[in-house]
Design a protein around this motif. Structure first.
Motif, short mmCIF file in Angstrom:
data_model
loop_
_atom_site.label_atom_id
_atom_site.label_comp_id
_atom_site.label_asym_id
_atom_site.label_seq_id
_atom_site.Cartn_x
_atom_site.Cartn_y
_atom_site.Cartn_z
N ARG A 69 0.83 -1.20 0.00
CA ARG A 69 0.00 0.00 0.00
C ARG A 69 0.87 1.25 0.00
NH1 ARG A 69 -0.82 2.62 5.03
NH2 ARG A 69 0.22 1.58 6.77
N SER A 72 1.08 7.12 4.16
CA SER A 72 0.43 8.43 4.33
C SER A 72 1.30 9.57 3.80
CB SER A 72 0.11 8.67 5.80
OG SER A 72 -0.71 7.66 6.33
N ASP A 216 -22.04 4.36 -3.24
CA ASP A 216 -20.79 4.33 -4.00
C ASP A 216 -21.00 3.74 -5.39
OD1 ASP A 216 -19.28 5.49 -1.99
OD2 ASP A 216 -18.78 3.56 -1.06
N GLU A 424 -6.87 0.07 -12.06
CA GLU A 424 -6.05 -0.11 -10.87
C GLU A 424 -5.19 -1.35 -11.15
OE1 GLU A 424 -7.28 -3.00 -9.48
OE2 GLU A 424 -9.24 -2.92 -10.41
N ARG A 447 -4.82 6.24 -9.77
CA ARG A 447 -4.37 6.57 -8.43
C ARG A 447 -3.15 7.48 -8.43
NH1 ARG A 447 -3.75 0.50 -6.58
NH2 ARG A 447 -2.87 0.50 -8.68
N THR A 476 -15.84 1.51 -3.23
CA THR A 476 -14.84 2.15 -2.37
C THR A 476 -14.76 3.63 -2.73
OG1 THR A 476 -13.56 0.09 -2.33
CG2 THR A 476 -12.43 2.09 -1.60
N ASN A 477 -15.22 4.49 -1.84
CA ASN A 477 -15.35 5.91 -2.20
C ASN A 477 -14.01 6.58 -2.49
OD1 ASN A 477 -14.41 6.04 0.42
ND2 ASN A 477 -16.23 7.01 1.26
N THR A 478 -12.91 6.12 -1.84
CA THR A 478 -11.62 6.73 -2.13
C THR A 478 -11.18 6.44 -3.56
OG1 THR A 478 -10.52 4.79 -1.15
CG2 THR A 478 -10.82 6.71 0.26
N ARG A 479 -11.45 5.22 -4.04
CA ARG A 479 -11.11 4.88 -5.42
C ARG A 479 -11.94 5.73 -6.40
NH1 ARG A 479 -7.68 2.12 -3.07
NH2 ARG A 479 -6.83 4.21 -3.31
N ASP A 481 -13.27 8.65 -5.84
CA ASP A 481 -12.79 10.04 -5.79
C ASP A 481 -11.55 10.20 -6.64
OD1 ASP A 481 -14.83 10.74 -4.09
OD2 ASP A 481 -13.62 10.62 -2.26
N GLU A 482 -10.64 9.22 -6.59
CA GLU A 482 -9.42 9.28 -7.41
C GLU A 482 -9.75 9.24 -8.89
OE1 GLU A 482 -6.44 7.03 -4.21
OE2 GLU A 482 -7.60 5.90 -5.69
N GLU A 485 -11.07 12.52 -10.35
CA GLU A 485 -10.06 13.55 -10.56
C GLU A 485 -9.55 13.57 -12.01
OE1 GLU A 485 -8.72 16.04 -8.54
OE2 GLU A 485 -10.50 15.54 -7.38
#
Length: 488
Positions: A69, A72, A216, A424, A447, A476-479, A481-482, A485
């Motif tokens: 992964r 941060s 989602d 991905e 990503r 998966t909301n983070t994916r 959101d990416e 973009e």
């Protein structure tokens, strides 16, 4: 410290250096206090050195190979985050997550624990009960083109490989997965497994739970529809949602004994909500048909090259093109692959039964031009020799792993055909097959890419755009959101 020094000096003067009695209580007291001071000095020195090292930014890691992964990032400063304390919390998370030598320290800790017979699992995620999946208003006959897909010539060889590397099965008559069923004898035949966070381990194989999210999934569909509208008249947009192994290769009785959302029903729902100007590449039933083959790794969440090949065949058939046979590729194999499920759980049954990676090199070329994560252009290989790599890193044989942009030109095709894959990491094993079907293949990992899809389509005159995601990413909301973009 002043009193301690005075006492030490007094004790020194009371000890006869020419004839030290080591049993003298004053001597023992002196030595104990001296040792205590040495320990304090050593501790403070290590603390200061560690603090200095930990603050050296160039040596701080950005990616964890053990956990597969991205670590941060240092938080961006905003007044709102500063005053509510979020900014300092972000710094604390960044500091601990990117400590220099982090993976080495974790590996040493696990090694020490193993000497004591202790196994501490490093688990990310948790099992979340999914939302109810609405019924899909869709005619499944539109996917009848999948019946025209022929088995590759090496399918029998791959089936033989299954005996050593793939999954074992208990034949159960089931109409669909994710529903309560019984075996033919009227009793359940589920095998007992273990849930470790979001990972389910049974025997020498592991699987990832899938939890359907209504919000989602709707956002994902809306994003795909919006992209198709933006590119209308310039490029065709296709969506390929990849099922994961839990609904394909896990035997039905065991699959139905655990709580994981029904992937087929979720896919049909999402495809039913996509507009008519979106090409829907549905591969669920195709993968189930070949479920006794080595389609997914046991120790890793990805599909194998063979699983990706079937999806590639479906995509090409949908485009009205003939898929390239496996004889158009040179086959290479890499043993001893221990993937993400093993690195996250350290379950011994996974570690002692590693996977094998089979990769296919296009005969026309093995060269790519890659924009890496530091945004430098690099020449690399479509399939790399990873035989000497760390056992947990070998999936990077495919197109050099995850990079913002990868460009492949087939020097033997001159028809102007081009395809853009937005993906991905599941797309890494998929992309090499496209090389024998298009003059130019463009691969974007959303990503890491900083540009937009529209810019790429305009710059390179791309005619087909494929958005490829495993089904977990669609909830998966983070994916999402990416992806949003770059979907501009």
């Amino acid at each position: 410290m002043g009193n301690i020094e005075k006492n030490l000096n007094r004790n020194k003067n009371n000890i006869n250096k020419d004839n030290i009695d080591k049993n003298n209580p004053r001597y023992r007291d002196y030595m104990m206090k001296k040792a205590a001071i040495c320990k304090i000095v050593a501790f403070l020195s290590m603390l200061i050195i560690g603090a200095v090292v930990s603050l050296i930014l160039p040596i701080r890691p950005t990616v964890s190979r053990m956990e597969k992964r991205k670590l941060s990032d240092f938080p961006d400063f905003t007044l709102g985050d500063f005053f509510d304390g979020t900014y300092f919390g972000g710094i604390d998370t960044w500091f601990s997550d990117t400590f220099p030598g982090r993976d080495t320290l974790m590996a040493c800790s696990e090694k020490l624990n193993s000497l004591y017979g202790v196994r501490k699992s490093v688990i990310h995620g948790e099992v979340i009960v999914g939302d109810d999946i609405p019924d899909a208003d869709i005619d499944e006959n539109q996917f009848s083109y999948l019946a025209d897909i022929e088995e590759p010539e090496e399918s029998q060889t791959e089936r033989d490989t299954v005996k050593n590397y793939a999954y074992s099965y208990q034949e159960v008559d089931a109409d669909d997965v994710g529903t309560s069923i019984e075996g033919n004898d009227g009793t359940t035949t589920a095998r007992e497994g273990e849930s470790l966070g979001s990972i389910y381990v049974v025997g020498d194989s592991a699987y990832n739970y899938y939890s359907f999210s209504q919000a989602d999934s709707d956002n994902y569909v809306s994003m795909i529809n919006s992209l198709a509208d933006k590119l209308n008249g310039k490029a065709n947009v296709y969506s390929l949602i990849i099922p994961t192994s839990i609904d394909i290769t896990l035997e039905d009785a065991t699959r139905n004994s655990i709580s994981s959302s029904n992937q087929k029903k979720a896919m049909l729902y999402m495809y039913s909500k996509m507009n008519n100007n979106v090409g829907k590449c549905y591969v669920y039933d195709l993968m189930r048909t070949h479920r006794n083959e080595y389609l997914y790794f046991r120790t890793d969440h990805h599909w194998t090259a063979l699983g990706a090949y079937y999806a590639y065949s479906a995509f090409m058939t949908q485009l009205g093109k003939t898929p390239a046979g496996l004889d158009k590729f040179d086959k290479v194999e890499f043993d001893n692959f221990k993937g993400s499920y093993y690195t996250q759980t350290r379950v011994s049954s996974l570690g002692t039964n590693p996977d094998k990676i089979v990769a296919y090199i296009p005969k026309s070329t093995n060269e790519v031009l890659m924009l890496n994560k530091t945004y430098d252009w690099t020449e690399y290989n479509i399939i790399s020799d990873v035989s000497t790599w760390n056992s947990t890193s070998k999936y990077s044989t495919f197109i050099g792993g995850d990079n913002p942009l990868t460009i492949i030109n087939n020097p033997e095709i001159h028809d102007g055909s081009s395809v853009l894959v937005i993906k991905e990491s599941f797309g890494n094993a998929f992309a090499p097959f496209l090389v024998e079907s298009f003059e130019n293949v463009y691969i974007v990992d959303y990503r890491y890419y900083k540009g937009t899809v529209s810019e790429l389509v305009n710059q390179y005159g791309i005619k087909d755009v494929l958005v490829l995601n495993n089904i977990v990413a669609t909830s998966t909301n983070t994916r999402i959101d990416e992806m949003n973009e770059i979907m501009k």
